[in-house]
Design an enzyme around this catalytic site. Structure first.
Site, PDB file in Angstrom:
ATOM      1  N   PHE A 126       0.854  -1.185   0.000  1.00 55.74           N
ATOM      2  CA  PHE A 126       0.000   0.000   0.000  1.00 55.74           C
ATOM      3  C   PHE A 126       0.902   1.251   0.000  1.00 55.74           C
ATOM      4  O   PHE A 126       1.868   1.316   0.759  1.00 55.74           O
ATOM      5  CB  PHE A 126      -0.947   0.005   1.203  1.00 55.74           C
ATOM      6  CG  PHE A 126      -1.962   1.101   1.083  1.00 55.74           C
ATOM      7  CD1 PHE A 126      -3.042   0.963   0.222  1.00 55.74           C
ATOM      8  CD2 PHE A 126      -1.814   2.292   1.771  1.00 55.74           C
ATOM      9  CE1 PHE A 126      -3.961   1.995   0.055  1.00 55.74           C
ATOM     10  CE2 PHE A 126      -2.730   3.326   1.611  1.00 55.74           C
ATOM     11  CZ  PHE A 126      -3.806   3.173   0.750  1.00 55.74           C
ATOM     12  N   ARG A 370     -12.304  -4.338  -7.501  1.00 53.34           N
ATOM     13  CA  ARG A 370     -12.087  -4.994  -6.208  1.00 53.34           C
ATOM     14  C   ARG A 370     -13.409  -5.073  -5.450  1.00 53.34           C
ATOM     15  O   ARG A 370     -14.105  -4.074  -5.314  1.00 53.34           O
ATOM     16  CB  ARG A 370     -11.061  -4.178  -5.427  1.00 53.34           C
ATOM     17  CG  ARG A 370     -10.611  -4.796  -4.134  1.00 53.34           C
ATOM     18  CD  ARG A 370      -9.554  -3.943  -3.461  1.00 53.34           C
ATOM     19  NE  ARG A 370     -10.105  -2.699  -2.932  1.00 53.34           N
ATOM     20  CZ  ARG A 370      -9.523  -1.965  -1.986  1.00 53.34           C
ATOM     21  NH1 ARG A 370      -8.352  -2.336  -1.488  1.00 53.34           N
ATOM     22  NH2 ARG A 370     -10.077  -0.858  -1.542  1.00 53.34           N
TER      23      ARG A 370
HETATM   24  C1  LIG Z   1      -2.668  -1.597   3.851  1.00 56.54           C
HETATM   25  C2  LIG Z   1      -3.102  -0.202   4.155  1.00 56.54           C
HETATM   26  N1  LIG Z   1      -2.387   0.546   5.012  1.00 56.54           N
HETATM   27  C3  LIG Z   1      -2.744   1.811   5.312  1.00 56.54           C
HETATM   28  C4  LIG Z   1      -3.872   2.380   4.734  1.00 56.54           C
HETATM   29  C5  LIG Z   1      -4.295   3.790   4.999  1.00 56.54           C
HETATM   30  O1  LIG Z   1      -3.633   4.439   5.997  1.00 56.54           O
HETATM   31  P1  LIG Z   1      -4.253   5.805   6.547  1.00 56.54           P
HETATM   32  O2  LIG Z   1      -5.478   5.455   7.324  1.00 56.54           O
HETATM   33  O3  LIG Z   1      -3.172   6.398   7.351  1.00 56.54           O
HETATM   34  O4  LIG Z   1      -4.644   6.648   5.388  1.00 56.54           O
HETATM   35  C6  LIG Z   1      -4.643   1.625   3.846  1.00 56.54           C
HETATM   36  C7  LIG Z   1      -5.856   2.234   3.239  1.00 56.54           C
HETATM   37  O5  LIG Z   1      -6.529   1.687   2.420  1.00 56.54           O
HETATM   38  C8  LIG Z   1      -4.242   0.320   3.547  1.00 56.54           C
HETATM   39  O6  LIG Z   1      -4.941  -0.419   2.674  1.00 56.54           O
END
Ligand SMILES: Cc1ncc(COP(=O)(O)O)c(C=O)c1O
Length: 411
Positions: A126, A370
């Site tokens: 991500f 998705r």
């Molecule tokens: C694997 C993953 N990590 C982090 C986030 C998002 O992080 P944040 O809430 O800081 O925007 C997402 C959002 O879809 C995600 O899929």
């Protein structure tokens, strides 16, 4: 032969989680397949927030920090999430966003690993995970980020590696890493491991302590149903808590914040990873979402997730064959999460046409459709109906209408 509508209804009739659907507000005519991005609204959240605003804030005013234990909410809600991810209650707190929690834990972990300068992750992780790791590396002397494809991660972990940072269930493909095997390899080579559980918590069985994991983070607004921008959680294994220091040394992570001393002294446990004043209303909304899981075992949730996803794959491949959809997600339920992705060169307009017909999933650039299957409120009949609508859109070519090509800011 794939399942009929009657089969799907029979499965719903026998579903032990069926009763949860009424605990959510879902608009009529919508089949919601995006709970992996923004979870649905629990039926009692509005009333809970109403009383938090009118009573606790309106009447209680500042007294509510104590009288309604607002101050204890990050640890209290963290302890409830801990149960769902195989952690002990005092190993999890709710704070900040996933991105900020990644930053705090990456810097804390790498600083502890003297003499090691590599953070390992995978390409296509991500974006925020990679961006935060890049930003953290730039701040830390002699530290770099090394990305390697998922199937090379194990070999990549050597004596230079300070930290392995991976997302347990991949946000786009839905592929799930072997948490126990990768954690064991990291430890064998002296590295720490940080798991992003954003697409796992509330969807699949996770046992951080059985795997021996060191650190984890995850979103509150996906399967935990905490609402848009809900605060995130972070996990630090008890054995590491005293050794790790947050780089964001805010007063809420101080040992005695209300002594108002000039010098920072970290709180003894995971609370040292708190930073500023928590967003109380958002935390209370998240608590409602998390509390729903008190009544459902993660084994039951995970089993239903696997069945819903398998049913969707089978039906799409049967009903929508010949329309160019390519399965991206692993077929084996043991190595995937709770969403299923298909690639198609026109996935953007196809998804817009689906949304117009009430089947809400999402598009992930460059070409992925998705669909997330949230076991608490998606049923087998929903899956069957969704696939019929997808078939209809593909067979009629309805998605070719120009209006479906206009890109919105959020996809
Ligand atoms: C694997 C993953 N990590 C982090 C986030 C998002 O992080 P944040 O809430 O800081 O925007 C997402 C959002 O879809 C995600 O899929």
């Amino acid at each position: 032969m794939s399942l009929s509508l009657d089969d799907a209804r029979r499965l719903d009739g026998a579903d032990p989680l069926r009763g949860f659907r009424d605990r959510f507000v879902l608009p009529d005519g919508v089949i919601y397949l995006d709970g992996n991005s923004l979870g649905a609204l629990p039926a009692t959240t509005a009333a809970r927030l109403g009383s938090a605003v009118t009573e606790e804030w309106g009447q209680g005013l500042i007294r509510s920090w104590n009288s309604h234990d607002w101050i204890g909410a990050p640890a209290r809600v963290g302890a409830k999430i801990a149960r769902m991810i195989g952690a002990d209650p005092h190993e999890v707190v709710v704070a900040d966003s996933t991105s900020v929690n990644l930053f705090k834990l990456i810097v804390a972990a790498v600083r502890r690993q003297t003499g090691r300068g590599v953070i390992v992750s995978e390409p296509g992780n991500f974006p925020t995970d990679l961006y935060v790791a890049q930003g953290a590396s730039a701040l830390l002397d002699g530290v770099s980020l090394r990305v390697r494809p998922a199937d090379q991660i194990i070999e990549e972990i050597d004596a230079d590696v300070a930290l392995v940072m991976l997302t347990h269930v991949h946000y786009k493909t839905g592929a799930r890493h072997d948490m126990a095997a990768i954690t064991a390899r990291a430890h064998e080579k002296g590295a720490l491991i940080l798991w992003d559980l954003s697409h796992s918590a509330g969807a699949v069985e996770v046992d951080l302590n059985a795997a021996g994991a060191d650190l984890a983070v995850g979103c509150g607004y996906k399967y935990l149903n905490g609402g848009p921008g809900a605060p995130a959680f972070l996990f630090v294994a008890e054995r590491l808590q005293a050794a790790l220091q947050s780089p964001l040394t805010g007063w809420m992570g101080h040992a005695e914040p209300f002594q108002f001393g000039d010098d920072y002294r970290p709180a003894p446990g995971v609370a040292r990873f708190l930073c500023g004043t928590p967003s109380v209303l958002a935390l209370l909304a998240l608590e409602v979402g998390v509390d729903l899981f008190n009544e459902a075992s993660m084994a039951t949730v995970s089993e239903k997730s696997q069945r819903l996803c398998s049913m969707f794959i089978d039906l799409v491949e049967d009903r929508c064959a010949g329309f160019g959809l390519q399965l991206v997600t692993p077929r084996d339920p043991a190595v995937r999460g709770s969403h299923v992705s298909f690639a198609h060169p026109d996935s953007y307009p196809i998804m817009q046409a689906m949304i117009e017909r009430g089947v809400i999933g999402d598009f992930r650039a460059p070409d992925v459709l998705r669909c997330g299957f949230t076991p608490l409120y998606v049923g087998y009949e929903d899956v069957w109906r969704a696939v019929e609508i997808i078939h209809d859109i593909l067979a009629s070519g309805a998605w070719r209408d120009e209006r479906f090509r206009t890109r919105s800011r959020v996809t």
